[in-house]
Every structure is written in structure tokens, then in C-alpha cells.
Design an enzyme around this catalytic site. Structure first.
Site, PDB file in Angstrom:
ATOM      1  N   CYS A 266      41.160  28.240  29.918  1.00  0.00           N
ATOM      2  CA  CYS A 266      40.305  28.909  30.892  1.00  0.00           C
ATOM      3  C   CYS A 266      38.923  29.260  30.353  1.00  0.00           C
ATOM      4  CB  CYS A 266      41.000  30.166  31.406  1.00  0.00           C
ATOM      5  SG  CYS A 266      42.567  29.827  32.229  1.00  0.00           S
TER       6      CYS A 266
ATOM      7  N   CYS B 274      45.999  38.565  41.718  1.00  0.00           N
ATOM      8  CA  CYS B 274      46.042  37.342  40.915  1.00  0.00           C
ATOM      9  C   CYS B 274      44.991  36.366  41.435  1.00  0.00           C
ATOM     10  CB  CYS B 274      47.410  36.691  41.008  1.00  0.00           C
ATOM     11  SG  CYS B 274      48.805  37.778  40.625  1.00  0.00           S
ATOM     12  N   CYS B 275      44.276  35.725  40.539  1.00  0.00           N
ATOM     13  CA  CYS B 275      43.254  34.769  40.971  1.00  0.00           C
ATOM     14  C   CYS B 275      43.925  33.549  41.603  1.00  0.00           C
ATOM     15  CB  CYS B 275      42.358  34.358  39.807  1.00  0.00           C
ATOM     16  SG  CYS B 275      43.180  33.355  38.544  1.00  0.00           S
TER      17      CYS B 275
END
Length: 401
Positions: free
Chosen positions: A86, A221-222
Site C-alpha cells: 500500500c 474500512c477503506c
């Protein structure tokens, strides 16, 4: 990282495309080419003036960076494909900055993109050792749940949920505090045309959404996201010779990876100490204090990680993150406007593009071109991007008169 022989590095141009859900996404090469064109246009140069390119993505074949850039032009320059989970986009920017600062090139493109699948992140190569084996093993031994029922949650949610639960238990944090971060993210994203989720939500809606793991509910949560972003990195000499803007510079930047203490407690498992070491290096190199920071784009893949990152980046003393949230010190009118873009939670998190989207937002803020998201009087801007497995990249930008 820095030194007397390193050249000053400027962000001459940035660009991105609106982020989208997988069901509405264009192919990665189309998105990436558009973001690169936007960055080139913002800088006022052509691709023929770019000397190197670093392409960041996580999910794709090994020369997807070339495929994406060839849609803009085929100039024969080196193209390096970057994958650091990420933190991939920031890792591409880190490499571009190093190339310019060290004198290997004067004008470098960093771009990142992702065409993600629907659903949570999964391990793509189950027939070989995973870089997450030890991380997941730690989570299995330190389950955050007291009532069970979410042990089959996606591995990222388990890790970040466990970290938040451990912090909450230690400091007596009300679960609603984490949910308040999601409410703030949506409120900020309302003014960002590049964000996926721009509708505001209430605290009650966040808490009532399905439970995922530990204190995390779905709205904390993304989402899986597709998108692309890019930056043009130049030396001051190149910018002057070509009449490019030099009003935003990288004051300092650091990348760190895991140490043995990663596996000593859940917050370290999701990058707390990595981020703290990177931030400390940046503050020291730039000669600034955390108290000087008034705006930050940080890695809020889950609400729990945003709260932990306040302390990892030393924006608030250890053990005070809950008060930081409840006093409104993480938003407009408070001490540090955190994720004015809406962050990963609301803007979205296309893994390879995230770090460069953060760069774009902070560049616009320092230029005073962020519209309704603009933070007044911005002269320094901090960026924080992590990848499990692991890498943390912290970048400090400064406004140059």
C-alpha cells in the site's frame, strides 16, 4: 536520506483521475495515462522532457507500467515498475526524488495506478510463502475479539482491528471514537470531486454498519478502489531553465521497513514504529517539530490506523489520541487538519495510486488551489503512507516563496 551534496527537489506538476469502485472503473492503462497527461499539463511540459519514470502498482503483470506510459508516448526512457504494497505510490515518489536529488536525472515522473477487484484484499499466490505469514500468525495468537464470530474477517481488517483493539484496551478508548474518524472523513470528502464516497454519514450509521473485526465496522474500512495519480519531480535548475513552477518542494523524506519489534505488539504489526522512525527522520532532517504541522494526509485504511497514526507521527502525545479526536483537533478549526481529501476511507485506496494522490492533494493545498477543502495558511504539509510487510514512507512538503 539528505546531505549537503543533495539537490533541492520540486514538485512541478501533479495530476490524478477521479477514483472509482471496481464496477465503474476504466482499465488501468487508461486511468494511468490520463493521470500522467494531467500531471504533464500541470507542469507545462511534454513527455519528451521526462528522463526517467517510476510506475507503482500492486496488482498487475510485470511491465504494466510500460503499458500505461506507452499510452502517453514511447520515448525510450527507463521505466521502473515498483511494488511495495500500500506504500507503492510513495515508494515510486521516493525513488524519483532520489534520482533528482542525487543528480542522476533532472526531470522524473512518478505515477501510480490500480485496477482492483471487488471485495477485500486476498493473498494472490497461495502456492508459495506469503510475506504476510508471520503477520497473520501473530494475529492468530493475539485475537482482538472477545466474543468470536469475526475470525474469518479479511486479513488486513484482522491486523488493523487487532491493533485498534489493543490500543483501546490499554487506554480505555470508547469504540465510538474510532467511528468519529469515519464521520470526519466523509465530511471532508464531500468537497473532493476525486473521492469515491462524498455523502456524509452519521455516527449512528457508522456504528450500526456490519461489524468486521474488533472495533471496526464496515464504514470504518477503506473500499477496494481503482484510480491513478502522478507527479513530475524536478531539480530547481531544470525548473528555472524551462520556466516551471518551483513553489512546492520536498523538504525531507524517509522510508523505513520493519524491525524485530514489529512482532512485539499489534500496533507495531501495522506500522506504528516504522512510521514513527520515518517521521522522526523527516522532522530531524527538515529541522521542524511536529507542532509545526497543520495539515497531513495520512494512511487511514481503517479508522483504527488513523487514530494510531496521530501518535506515530507525534501529532499528539502518546495515549492522547482519543482526546485529539473528541476535541476536534483532527479537522478544520483544530490543530491538524487530517486528510482534507477524505483520505483512504472516503477518497478511496487504489493501492499503487494512493501515495501519489496524497502528494497531489498536499501540492494543491500548498499552492492554495484546494477549493472548499483549502486549509488556511499552509506552509508545511506532511504525508504518511504505509504498506504491510512492510514499508513506511513519510514526506514533508514546503511552500517556497
Amino acid at each position: 536520506m539528505t546531505g549537503g551534496d543533495m539537490r533541492r527537489v520540486h514538485i512541478a506538476g501533479v495530476g490524478m483521475v477521479p477514483f472509482s469502485t471496481p464496477s465503474r472503473s476504466e482499465p488501468y492503462d487508461v486511468q494511468a495515462a490520463a493521470a500522467v497527461r494531467n500531471a504533464l499539463a500541470d507542469a507545462g511540459i511534454g513527455l519528451d522532457q521526462v528522463q526517467q519514470a517510476y510506475a507503482g502498482y500492486v496488482y498487475g503483470d510485470s511491465t504494466s507500467g510500460q503499458r500505461a506510459l506507452y499510452g502517453v508516448g514511447m520515448t525510450g526512457i527507463p521505466v521502473v515498475n515498483v511494488n511495495n504494497n500500500c506504500s507503492t505510490g510513495s515508494s515510486a515518489l521516493w525513488l524519483a526524488r532520489q534520482a533528482v536529488a542525487g543528480g542522476a536525472a533532472e526531470c522524473v515522473l512518478a505515477f501510480g495506478f490500480e485496477q482492483m477487484e471487488r471485495g477485500a484484499l486476498t493473498v494472490k499466490w497461495p502456492d508459495r510463502p506469503s510475506p504476510f505469514d508471520e503477520f497473520i500468525g501473530f494475529a492468530d495468537k493475539h485475537d482482538a475479539d472477545t466474543d468470536g464470530g469475526t475470525g474469518d474477517a479479511p486479513f488486513a481488517a484482522r491486523l488493523f482491528g487487532a491493533a485498534g483493539a489493543a490500543y483501546a484496551e490499554r487506554h480505555g478508548v470508547d469504540p465510538a471514537t474510532f467511528a468519529m474518524i469515519a464521520v470526519k472523513a466523509r465530511r471532508h470528502a464531500k468537497h473532493n470531486p476525486y473521492a469515491v464516497f462524498r455523502d456524509e454519514v452519521t455516527l449512528e450509521e457508522v456504528l450500526a454498519s456490519p461489524r468486521i473485526y474488533g472495533p471496526l465496522t464496515r464504514l470504518q474500512c477503506c473500499p477496494p478502489t481503482c484510480g491513478a495519480a502522478a507527479a513530475i519531480v524536478t531539480s530547481a535548475d531544470f525548473a528555472r531553465r524551462h520556466g516551471l513552477r518551483t513553489d512546492v518542494a520536498i523538504a525531507a523524506q524517509a522510508m523505513t521497513t520493519d524491525r524485530p519489534d514489529t512482532f512485539e505488539n499489534p500496533p507495531n504489526l501495522v506500522g506504528f514504529e516504522m512510521a514513527r522512525r520515518a517521521a522522526d527522520e523527516v522532522y530531524d532532517a527538515a529541522g521542524v517539530s511536529p507542532e509545526d504541522i497543520r495539515i497531513v494526509e495520512l494512511h487511514d485504511c481503517f479508522t483504527t490506523n488513523e487514530l494510531l497514526s496521530y501518535e506515530a507521527l507525534r501529532l499528539t502525545p502518546d495515549g492522547t489520541a482519543e482526546r485529539f479526536v473528541r476535541d476536534g483537533d483532527n479537522t478544520y478549526g483544530g490543530r491538524v487538519v487530517t486528510n482534507p481529501s477524505g483520505g483512504l476511507l472516503s477518497k478511496g485506496h487504489p493501492l499503487g495510486a494512493t501515495g501519489l494522490a496524497q502528494c497531489a492533494e498536499l501540492t494543491w493545498q500548498l499552492r492554495g488551489r484546494a477549493g472548499d477543502r483549502q486549509v488556511d495558511g499552509v506552509t508545511l504539509a506532511l504525508q504518511h503512507n504505509i504498506g504491510l510487510g512492510g514499508a513506511a514512507v513519510v514526506t514533508l512538503y514546503e511552500k517556497v516563496n
